[in-house]
Design a protein around this motif. Structure first.
Motif, PDB file in Angstrom:
ATOM      1  N   MET A   1      24.251   4.280  20.410  1.00 40.31           N
ATOM      2  CA  MET A   1      25.475   4.683  21.101  1.00 40.31           C
ATOM      3  C   MET A   1      26.430   3.500  21.154  1.00 40.31           C
ATOM      4  O   MET A   1      26.017   2.364  21.361  1.00 40.31           O
ATOM      5  CB  MET A   1      25.123   5.145  22.520  1.00 40.31           C
ATOM      6  N   ASN A   2      27.764   3.733  20.973  1.00 41.01           N
ATOM      7  CA  ASN A   2      28.674   2.599  20.944  1.00 41.01           C
ATOM      8  C   ASN A   2      28.907   2.044  22.333  1.00 41.01           C
ATOM      9  O   ASN A   2      28.758   2.714  23.338  1.00 41.01           O
ATOM     10  CB  ASN A   2      30.000   2.997  20.286  1.00 41.01           C
ATOM     11  N   GLU A   3      29.335   0.762  22.385  1.00 42.13           N
ATOM     12  CA  GLU A   3      29.471   0.067  23.660  1.00 42.13           C
ATOM     13  C   GLU A   3      30.573   0.658  24.513  1.00 42.13           C
ATOM     14  O   GLU A   3      30.496   0.668  25.735  1.00 42.13           O
ATOM     15  CB  GLU A   3      29.738  -1.418  23.409  1.00 42.13           C
ATOM     16  N   SER A   4      31.650   1.168  23.875  1.00 44.11           N
ATOM     17  CA  SER A   4      32.744   1.735  24.648  1.00 44.11           C
ATOM     18  C   SER A   4      32.303   2.947  25.449  1.00 44.11           C
ATOM     19  O   SER A   4      32.786   3.190  26.551  1.00 44.11           O
ATOM     20  CB  SER A   4      33.899   2.114  23.716  1.00 44.11           C
ATOM     21  N   ALA A   5      31.368   3.720  24.875  1.00 44.08           N
ATOM     22  CA  ALA A   5      30.857   4.887  25.594  1.00 44.08           C
ATOM     23  C   ALA A   5      30.093   4.456  26.828  1.00 44.08           C
ATOM     24  O   ALA A   5      30.203   5.049  27.894  1.00 44.08           O
ATOM     25  CB  ALA A   5      29.967   5.721  24.685  1.00 44.08           C
TER      26      ALA A   5
ATOM     27  N   ARG B   1      15.801   4.442  33.889  1.00 42.70           N
ATOM     28  CA  ARG B   1      16.177   4.317  32.491  1.00 42.70           C
ATOM     29  C   ARG B   1      15.021   4.732  31.590  1.00 42.70           C
ATOM     30  O   ARG B   1      13.860   4.691  31.967  1.00 42.70           O
ATOM     31  CB  ARG B   1      16.599   2.885  32.179  1.00 42.70           C
ATOM     32  N   ILE B   2      15.376   5.083  30.373  1.00 41.27           N
ATOM     33  CA  ILE B   2      14.392   5.536  29.392  1.00 41.27           C
ATOM     34  C   ILE B   2      14.179   4.457  28.341  1.00 41.27           C
ATOM     35  O   ILE B   2      15.130   3.798  27.904  1.00 41.27           O
ATOM     36  CB  ILE B   2      14.873   6.843  28.737  1.00 41.27           C
TER      37      ILE B   2
ATOM     38  N   ALA C   1       8.385  -1.692  20.765  1.00 36.65           N
ATOM     39  CA  ALA C   1       9.617  -1.291  21.446  1.00 36.65           C
ATOM     40  C   ALA C   1      10.789  -1.290  20.469  1.00 36.65           C
ATOM     41  O   ALA C   1      10.862  -2.123  19.563  1.00 36.65           O
ATOM     42  CB  ALA C   1       9.897  -2.238  22.607  1.00 36.65           C
ATOM     43  N   TYR C   2      11.683  -0.337  20.665  1.00 36.60           N
ATOM     44  CA  TYR C   2      12.897  -0.248  19.856  1.00 36.60           C
ATOM     45  C   TYR C   2      14.052   0.108  20.787  1.00 36.60           C
ATOM     46  O   TYR C   2      14.460   1.256  20.881  1.00 36.60           O
ATOM     47  CB  TYR C   2      12.718   0.809  18.759  1.00 36.60           C
ATOM     48  N   PRO C   3      14.586  -0.893  21.515  1.00 37.07           N
ATOM     49  CA  PRO C   3      15.647  -0.633  22.498  1.00 37.07           C
ATOM     50  C   PRO C   3      16.848   0.064  21.865  1.00 37.07           C
ATOM     51  O   PRO C   3      17.099  -0.051  20.667  1.00 37.07           O
ATOM     52  CB  PRO C   3      16.020  -2.050  22.977  1.00 37.07           C
ATOM     53  N   PHE C   4      17.601   0.787  22.695  1.00 36.08           N
ATOM     54  CA  PHE C   4      18.739   1.544  22.190  1.00 36.08           C
ATOM     55  C   PHE C   4      19.774   0.657  21.501  1.00 36.08           C
ATOM     56  O   PHE C   4      20.481   1.125  20.601  1.00 36.08           O
ATOM     57  CB  PHE C   4      19.404   2.320  23.336  1.00 36.08           C
ATOM     58  N   GLN C   5      19.871  -0.600  21.913  1.00 39.41           N
ATOM     59  CA  GLN C   5      20.871  -1.469  21.287  1.00 39.41           C
ATOM     60  C   GLN C   5      20.442  -1.977  19.918  1.00 39.41           C
ATOM     61  O   GLN C   5      21.231  -2.591  19.201  1.00 39.41           O
ATOM     62  CB  GLN C   5      21.196  -2.660  22.196  1.00 39.41           C
ATOM     63  N   GLU C   6      19.187  -1.716  19.532  1.00 41.80           N
ATOM     64  CA  GLU C   6      18.708  -2.100  18.200  1.00 41.80           C
ATOM     65  C   GLU C   6      19.068  -1.006  17.190  1.00 41.80           C
ATOM     66  O   GLU C   6      19.002   0.178  17.494  1.00 41.80           O
ATOM     67  CB  GLU C   6      17.194  -2.301  18.211  1.00 41.80           C
TER      68      GLU C   6
ATOM     69  N   LEU D   1      19.929  10.529  26.139  1.00 46.87           N
ATOM     70  CA  LEU D   1      18.825   9.741  26.682  1.00 46.87           C
ATOM     71  C   LEU D   1      19.297   8.349  27.094  1.00 46.87           C
ATOM     72  O   LEU D   1      18.828   7.793  28.089  1.00 46.87           O
ATOM     73  CB  LEU D   1      17.697   9.641  25.661  1.00 46.87           C
ATOM     74  N   GLU D   2      20.225   7.795  26.330  1.00 46.92           N
ATOM     75  CA  GLU D   2      20.742   6.474  26.685  1.00 46.92           C
ATOM     76  C   GLU D   2      21.578   6.527  27.961  1.00 46.92           C
ATOM     77  O   GLU D   2      21.638   5.552  28.726  1.00 46.92           O
ATOM     78  CB  GLU D   2      21.574   5.921  25.523  1.00 46.92           C
ATOM     79  N   LEU D   3      22.215   7.659  28.216  1.00 42.43           N
ATOM     80  CA  LEU D   3      23.010   7.829  29.434  1.00 42.43           C
ATOM     81  C   LEU D   3      22.146   8.132  30.647  1.00 42.43           C
ATOM     82  O   LEU D   3      22.612   8.031  31.780  1.00 42.43           O
ATOM     83  CB  LEU D   3      24.021   8.966  29.241  1.00 42.43           C
ATOM     84  N   SER D   4      20.884   8.514  30.430  1.00 45.32           N
ATOM     85  CA  SER D   4      19.999   8.853  31.543  1.00 45.32           C
ATOM     86  C   SER D   4      19.828   7.659  32.479  1.00 45.32           C
ATOM     87  O   SER D   4      19.629   6.526  32.041  1.00 45.32           O
ATOM     88  CB  SER D   4      18.631   9.274  31.000  1.00 45.32           C
ATOM     89  N   GLY D   5      19.913   7.930  33.765  1.00 41.77           N
ATOM     90  CA  GLY D   5      19.716   6.873  34.756  1.00 41.77           C
ATOM     91  C   GLY D   5      20.976   6.136  35.134  1.00 41.77           C
ATOM     92  O   GLY D   5      20.932   5.241  35.979  1.00 41.77           O
TER      93      GLY D   5
END
Length: 233
Positions: free
Chosen positions: A1-5, A22-23, A103-108, A181-185
């Motif tokens: 997901m882009n940083e602006s979002a 968070r997920i 682990a594979y964080p969303f920012q990867e 999922l990235e927006l969760s939490g």
């Protein structure tokens, strides 16, 4: 997901509360890719069941063959506090195969090129969501959820029966699932919206149920809303 979002989402909760809701995204490889994607997903769910609530299992499908061949990488999503349990299964045996789990964080994004060759069938997915104020009207809840998950192009409706603090959110495609999922939490307008599950697919004789536009997704959400209303009359 882009940083602006991400920056467009207001965070009002404490750091501890955010971490707890968070997920975490986990990558798994090493399983038997001669199995069907459905069988791989089921096996992964059973293998990781001891880690707690499995929010979502995504088994990408290779797009370079006429058969539904699972990709060598699959993704498991768990609550942040349960990530360590999942990572302990690195090196474990599943069906005679040794799994690699990391682990594979969303920012990867280093697997993006690999996933670009997989099949995106525009499958609609249903997410169960909690964290909103159940005393709000159905229209208010649905409006807030659609606003919260706007980046994922979502439609939502609040359930009437059973647990009234649960709602369903509909999105199209795995990219939209990732965004949701990235927006969760993330706390918005005092509400800590949390995705608790991406409802697993049920195999059908016709293969995938495809949704090709937001208009079709809106129609599906409306049908589900009408069905929900009938059950509560």
């Amino acid at each position: 997901m882009n940083e602006s979002a991400i920056k467009g989402v207001e965070l009002n909760g404490s750091d501890a509360e955010i971490r707890e809701s968070r997920i975490s995204r986990i990558v798994v490889e090493g399983y038997d890719i001669s199995l069907s994607p459905y069988d791989v997903e089921e096996a992964l769910r059973k293998h990781f069941a001891s880690c707690g609530n499995i929010i979502h299992v995504y088994v990408p499908i290779n797009n370079d063959t006429d058969s539904l061949i699972p990709n060598r990488f699959s993704f498991i999503y768990v609550n942040g506090e349960e990530e360590e349990k999942a990572l302990r299964l690195n090196g474990s045996d599943m069906g005679g195969r040794i799994l690699q789990v990391y682990a594979y964080p969303f920012q990867e994004h280093y697997l993006d090129d690999v996933l670009a060759t997989t099949l995106d069938c525009r499958i609609h997915r249903t997410l169960t969501v909690t964290g909103f104020d159940p005393s709000l009207s159905k229209d208010d809840v649905e409006t807030k959820l659609c606003k919260h998950f706007y980046q994922a192009g979502a439609f939502a409706f609040m359930t009437c029966g059973g647990v009234k603090s649960t709602a369903l959110v509909y999105v199209i495609g795995e990219d939209a699932v990732q965004m949701a999922l990235e927006l969760s939490g993330r706390t918005v307008e005092g509400l800590n919206i949390v995705v608790t599950e991406v409802v697993p697919h049920k195999p059908t004789k016709g293969g995938f149920s495809l949704i090709r536009s937001r208009a079709e997704l809106a129609r599906l959400a409306e049908e589900q809303r009408n069905e929900e209303s009938k059950t509560t009359e």
